[in-house]
Scaffold this motif. Sequence first.
Motif, PDB file in Angstrom:
ATOM      1  N   PHE A 293     -49.398  48.630  -3.639  1.00 15.10           N
ATOM      2  CA  PHE A 293     -48.371  47.996  -2.797  1.00 15.10           C
ATOM      3  C   PHE A 293     -48.683  48.295  -1.344  1.00 15.10           C
ATOM      4  CE2 PHE A 293     -44.279  48.145  -0.549  1.00 15.10           C
ATOM      5  CZ  PHE A 293     -43.894  46.840  -0.761  1.00 15.10           C
ATOM      6  N   THR A 294     -49.149  47.299  -0.657  1.00 16.99           N
ATOM      7  CA  THR A 294     -49.479  47.482   0.746  1.00 16.99           C
ATOM      8  C   THR A 294     -48.749  46.415   1.545  1.00 16.99           C
ATOM      9  OG1 THR A 294     -51.636  48.200   0.071  1.00 16.99           O
ATOM     10  CG2 THR A 294     -51.346  47.712   2.397  1.00 16.99           C
ATOM     11  N   THR A 295     -48.045  46.847   2.548  1.00 17.25           N
ATOM     12  CA  THR A 295     -47.365  45.893   3.413  1.00 17.25           C
ATOM     13  C   THR A 295     -47.807  46.143   4.838  1.00 17.25           C
ATOM     14  OG1 THR A 295     -45.501  45.891   1.949  1.00 17.25           O
ATOM     15  CG2 THR A 295     -45.144  45.017   4.118  1.00 17.25           C
ATOM     16  N   ARG A 296     -48.142  45.036   5.511  1.00 17.16           N
ATOM     17  CA  ARG A 296     -48.547  45.186   6.898  1.00 17.16           C
ATOM     18  C   ARG A 296     -47.449  44.670   7.803  1.00 17.16           C
ATOM     19  NH1 ARG A 296     -53.149  41.380   7.380  1.00 17.16           N
ATOM     20  NH2 ARG A 296     -51.759  40.214   6.036  1.00 17.16           N
ATOM     21  N   ILE A 297     -47.435  45.196   9.012  1.00 15.25           N
ATOM     22  CA  ILE A 297     -46.648  44.556  10.054  1.00 15.25           C
ATOM     23  C   ILE A 297     -47.563  43.464  10.576  1.00 15.25           C
ATOM     24  CG2 ILE A 297     -45.545  44.836  12.290  1.00 15.25           C
ATOM     25  CD1 ILE A 297     -44.085  46.557  10.496  1.00 15.25           C
ATOM     26  N   ALA A 298     -47.364  42.267  10.058  1.00 18.65           N
ATOM     27  CA  ALA A 298     -48.269  41.188  10.418  1.00 18.65           C
ATOM     28  C   ALA A 298     -47.449  39.958  10.762  1.00 18.65           C
ATOM     29  CB  ALA A 298     -49.213  40.886   9.270  1.00 18.65           C
TER      30      ALA A 298
END
Lengths: 102, 677
Positions: free
Chosen positions: B75-80
């Motif tokens: 589970f990886t979430t970026r501020i993108a």
Amino acid sequence: MSGPLVVHAVMVAGILFALGLTGLLARRNLLFMLMSVEVMLNAAGLGFIAAGARWGAPDGQVMFLFILTLAAAEVPVALALVLQVHRRFHTLDADAVTLMEG
Amino acid sequence: MLDWFWIIPALPLAGFLVLTLGPSLSRATVSGMTLATSTLAAMLSASIAVALLQQGFHPVGYSRSLWTWIDLDGFTTRIALYIDALSMTMVLIITGVGLLVQLYATEYMSEDDEYQRFFAYMNLFVGSMLVLVLADNLLLLFLGWEGVGLCSYLLIGFWYRDLLNGRAARKAFIVNRIGDAAMLVGLCLLFTELGTLEIQAILRNATLQWTIGDPLVVTATVLLLGGAIGKSAQVPLHVWLPDAMAGPTPVSALIHSATMVTAGVYLIARTHTLFALAPVTQTAIVVIGTTTMLFAASSALVQRDIKRVFAYSTISQLGYMFIALGVGATGAAIFHLFTHACFKALLFLLAGALMFSLHHEKDLMNMGGLRRDLPLLFWAAVIGAASLSGLPFITAGFFSKDQILLQAWISPNGGRWLLTAGLIGSVLTALYSFRVVFLAFFGEKHREVSKSPGWRMTLPMGILAVLSLGIGWLGWSPRAEEPSWFIRLMDTAMPVHQPDPITEAQAGMVAVLASSAALLGVAGAYLMYMQRPASLEAVVKTEAVQAIRQFLFRGWAFNWLYRLTIQKPFRLFAQAAKHDLVERAYDRLLVRPFLSTAGSAKGDIVDQAYERLLMRPFQWVADINQDDVLDRLYRGLTRLVEQAAVTARRLQTGQVRWYATVLAAGAVGLAGLAVLA
């Protein structure tokens, strides 16, 4: 998380904790003292998260969830107490709220 | 140039930080700084829009990753951030209307004591809204979503010293929470099923993984729809919006009409591929949209408070957007969102200017005859109302509503009944908008004008008036078979799979019907509120009409219904739990029998035997054996304990802070020991 980042996180946690403690000791309004306690709880949580990240173990996050739950459970009790204190003493000054004679 | 678009949301957020954490600043500094960041943000978004248009919108948009937010196994979430035609349109609306409203607010709020707090909240709102529309993944979108919800709460309750305002703010927050909870569950479902929260990846995976009508995609879309109807104030979660008018009027203009409440429409448009896979949900959207549109338009007809008229009108126009979303015409929905943001912001600013000039008077019945004293406001009202009603060809509202009606008719999800409902809505819309114009600006004068708004209030209204008239042509196409420029632009972001063919005859017919509906409404309003024929007055006085009027005035009694079905049972339950059954059962079954047995058993033979044989001899022994060594020992012990208690009592001050200090000192001491040892 790499080494220096953990150190930073722990430092932030320490600073937060110290801020919370200072607030707790310096503030006289019960509401703000309560908030300071929350800040200290969060500092502890951040410490756990950082430690968990350092060792790659989920325990840190599990503990954080516990802290979160604890904080959520604590707030209604504390707020109810604050309400009662306000009703009884008509003030929220922690120094004024005492019936003890010691 | 394009790489810099992340600065757009960063600017207002920085403004918020300075205004919140910084020292208390003078009014001029606060407004100067806010206007500077807003102007910069608006100019930057305009130039980025130009750059995007020059490059030709790429169908997949541009994304830019700023940093990793959460990084876990699997589970990886970026501020993108992600920008395409859809988010660009939203950014232009937010920064553009935001700048105009903030300029307006610098004058409107100039008398307020808490100027800085107001602009801090406004900046936070604009920043969160930009994050919402630019988010590349649903989690970041949710962050912005909650951020705007928070700002809405803070700004509705801005004048918190009035209890009613606080109540309205809490109502908005709690009702929104219901929808948001559903949305959060929807996000979890999407993540567990598709393994990602990035919007574009979700849309890609969904079409590969799910067939049309798969129960999972239906569930997911229904949950997302729950969030959308909460935020966009659709039936049955609309009850917070009319009460939200308790906030300052610039807030109503920016948040509760132009931007935040359209977030639901944006969410559905953004994830329209999912909704296309769930025809059941689309039908639900059409039904919800139609109900809301008609309900709110009819409620707006009888409101006395000018802001409540526009609040119901906003709900109703959002209903139109939902209809368009439901029939799959996302482009038309966004176009209506765009035009609506202009003319509804104009109308709210107008309402604010009227209140500003008339000592906070909000009641339409106390206005009247203001045409001569406030000519600028009069023309703003006429332009705003005309655009809202969709008067043919000269207004923006006409083009966008015409699109929606056309799509509602030809789409397989819609049909003739939907077109009819839309046209009835059009008549009602024209009726209530011109009711406001006629009641406020014509007829007898009830109130004297105390002050006229200055240029900082009239200039934004002027710009919005020009936009309300002009931007409709973006959505105009000379030939019916060909979609207009704006719709084609939207199609690059939201490709339509099979566009329904439109014939010239269909387009012409809808245009004629829509124009005549609007004109009919205006004529009706003229007849009812200007001419006031005696026969009509008599009909209005009858009991049945008055009852209907009351029903509409209370917004179809939704609040009453919720009080009856949710609040009352809850209260009763709480009341019952206060003196609950368990407590009573204990009392009846255990405590009372024991007490009565004990009472009657007093002084019986067992008691007497004990007394004679044990107690008295013992007492006698104790009497003669007083004051021996053992006794002295014990007495000494008591004294010792007493002394210790007196000493220890000094520690027990009852001062919480003293305890905390000792506790902290002890902890520090122990930690020091541990370190040293």
